[in-house]
Design a protein around this motif. Structure first.
Motif, mmCIF file in Angstrom:
data_model
loop_
_atom_site.group_PDB
_atom_site.id
_atom_site.type_symbol
_atom_site.label_atom_id
_atom_site.label_comp_id
_atom_site.label_asym_id
_atom_site.label_seq_id
_atom_site.Cartn_x
_atom_site.Cartn_y
_atom_site.Cartn_z
ATOM 1 N N THR A 36 36.118 55.413 -57.155
ATOM 2 C CA THR A 36 35.970 56.831 -57.412
ATOM 3 C C THR A 36 34.691 57.279 -58.494
ATOM 4 O O THR A 36 34.195 58.391 -58.564
ATOM 5 C CB THR A 36 37.058 57.693 -57.683
ATOM 6 O OG1 THR A 36 37.780 56.951 -58.724
ATOM 7 C CG2 THR A 36 38.130 57.401 -56.325
ATOM 8 N N GLU A 75 41.185 58.285 -61.921
ATOM 9 C CA GLU A 75 40.831 58.413 -60.329
ATOM 10 C C GLU A 75 40.527 59.981 -60.326
ATOM 11 O O GLU A 75 39.428 60.209 -59.916
ATOM 12 C CB GLU A 75 41.706 57.962 -59.530
ATOM 13 C CG GLU A 75 41.621 56.123 -59.607
ATOM 14 C CD GLU A 75 43.247 55.625 -59.040
ATOM 15 O OE1 GLU A 75 43.943 56.717 -58.216
ATOM 16 O OE2 GLU A 75 43.215 54.426 -58.602
ATOM 17 N N PHE A 130 37.091 63.351 -59.258
ATOM 18 C CA PHE A 130 37.078 64.237 -58.267
ATOM 19 C C PHE A 130 36.937 65.605 -58.550
ATOM 20 O O PHE A 130 36.625 66.424 -57.681
ATOM 21 C CB PHE A 130 38.562 64.260 -57.466
ATOM 22 C CG PHE A 130 38.592 63.143 -56.330
ATOM 23 C CD1 PHE A 130 38.101 63.262 -55.174
ATOM 24 C CD2 PHE A 130 39.554 61.940 -56.732
ATOM 25 C CE1 PHE A 130 38.420 62.143 -54.325
ATOM 26 C CE2 PHE A 130 39.831 60.944 -55.868
ATOM 27 C CZ PHE A 130 39.085 60.974 -54.629
ATOM 28 N N VAL A 175 37.463 55.737 -50.238
ATOM 29 C CA VAL A 175 36.541 56.056 -51.087
ATOM 30 C C VAL A 175 35.534 55.048 -51.567
ATOM 31 O O VAL A 175 34.228 55.155 -51.988
ATOM 32 C CB VAL A 175 37.259 56.581 -52.483
ATOM 33 C CG1 VAL A 175 36.247 57.122 -53.513
ATOM 34 C CG2 VAL A 175 38.412 57.648 -52.369
#
Length: 358
Positions: A178, A112, A116, A234
């Protein structure tokens, strides 16, 4: 920690008390997900600048002469606030890389958190997009664009290559909402590249992002299990990603054509689908976390796309939809600002594991 610098404050009675966070602990807390705050600020600045520059607003007979006087200073404020916030979080993350490199490696290895890592570069690209033209011409924006797009391409090669070739971490095993963030990076990069006339670069980024978006979308449509409740906000990327693709293709093709409209309508459908299922987000709203900022920027992307749709269609319904989505974007954004201000202590607590990747 041994090297931590404790912050000491005095209360109204003159007694000394230690603050909850130290300089060192802040570096362990501020992970790449915190860049979603600056991403939302940058997206809001882009929306406000788009509303000011959009000629469709005057053709739809809305009183944007007054609105321009209101939105102009607000857009400038958002641009500066986005710059300051992004610079602050970037500085903290650079220090995190220097003093806590093992935490960054843990993010890079997490299914995950690795997604980002695209967000810092997307945030800077949006800020570059929101910068006024008279300021932009004084900057080496082409050099800046290359510096921001290159890390996205490097992460693309790493992540997409892993999905394509890895036996331990194929997309079917690691896919989660994500996973849309790499595609958003491609589309925002293509949008920015097309804005400076780099059509071939924009096409390359868009093509890679679009193919993988289709694959990720189908994968997630068939299986959406094992996703942590704290990160469910998300899931808003389901409708934010096609809007980003819509804006990218509009910039590449030079108009809001059929393909752009199809992507925009897909965004609206997915937005309505998620809004009709609030129970899905029930667990994620029990405790505030920085993941809540993922509600803001996807709605803003849809709102920006709606302004271009209104420019193309030139109808009252399209103009009303633009105003509705822009108002919704502003409402969500202001709500996130207020909630963040009220929960700052929670975001800086080391024992808050709602968004921990280690």
């Amino acid at each position: 920690m041994a090297n931590s610098i404790d912050i000491i404050v005095k209360n109204s009675n003159g007694d000394e008390a230690e603050a909850a966070a130290s300089a060192s602990s802040i570096l362990t807390i501020v992970n790449a997900a915190y860049f979603t705050i600056s991403l939302s600020l940058g997206a809001q600045a882009v929306l406000l600048n788009t509303l000011i520059e959009d000629h469709a607003t005057t053709k739809l007979k809305y009183n944007f002469v007054v609105a321009d006087r209101i939105l102009g200073p607000w857009a400038m404020l958002m641009t500066w606030l986005s710059l300051c916030t992004l610079a602050l979080i970037s500085s903290l993350y650079i220090l995190r890389c220097v003093f806590h490199l093992w935490l960054v490696k843990a993010e890079y290895s997490d299914r995950e958190a690795v997604n980002f890592l695209f967000v810092p570069w997307i945030s800077w690209l949006l800020l570059l997009r929101a910068t006024p033209q008279q300021v932009l011409v004084r900057l080496p924006h082409e050099v800046l664009l290359w510096a921001l797009v290159a890390p996205i391409v490097a992460l693309d090669i790493k992540l997409y290559g892993q999905w394509f070739t890895s036996e331990k971490r194929p997309l079917s095993a690691v896919a989660n909402p994500t996973s849309h963030l790499p595609m958003v990076g491609n589309f925002v990069g293509a949008w920015a590249a097309a804005g400076v006339g780099w059509r071939e670069t924009a096409l390359c980024l868009f093509a890679v992002g679009m193919v993988h978006y289709v694959v990720v979308f189908i994968t997630l449509y068939q299986r959406l299990t094992g996703f942590r409740a704290a990160l469910r906000p998300v899931s808003s990327l389901f409708f934010g990603t096609p809007s980003a693709a819509c804006l990218a293709w509009s910039a590449i093709s030079g108009g809001f054509g059929v393909a752009c409209k199809m992507l925009f309508f897909l965004s609206l459908f997915l937005l309505a689908s998620l809004m009709c299922r609030p129970a899905y987000f029930k667990k994620s709203i029990k405790k505030f976390s920085v993941a809540w900022w993922a509600y803001s920027f996807p709605v803003t992307f849809v709102a920006v796309a709606s302004t271009q749709y209104a420019e193309e269609v030139k109808g009252v319904a399209a103009g009303g939809l633009m105003l509705l989505l822009s108002s919704l974007s502003l409402l969500v954004f202001v709500a996130m600002l207020i909630l963040t201000a009220l929960n700052t202590d929670r975001l800086l607590r080391q024992n808050d594991s709602s968004l921990s990747f280690t």
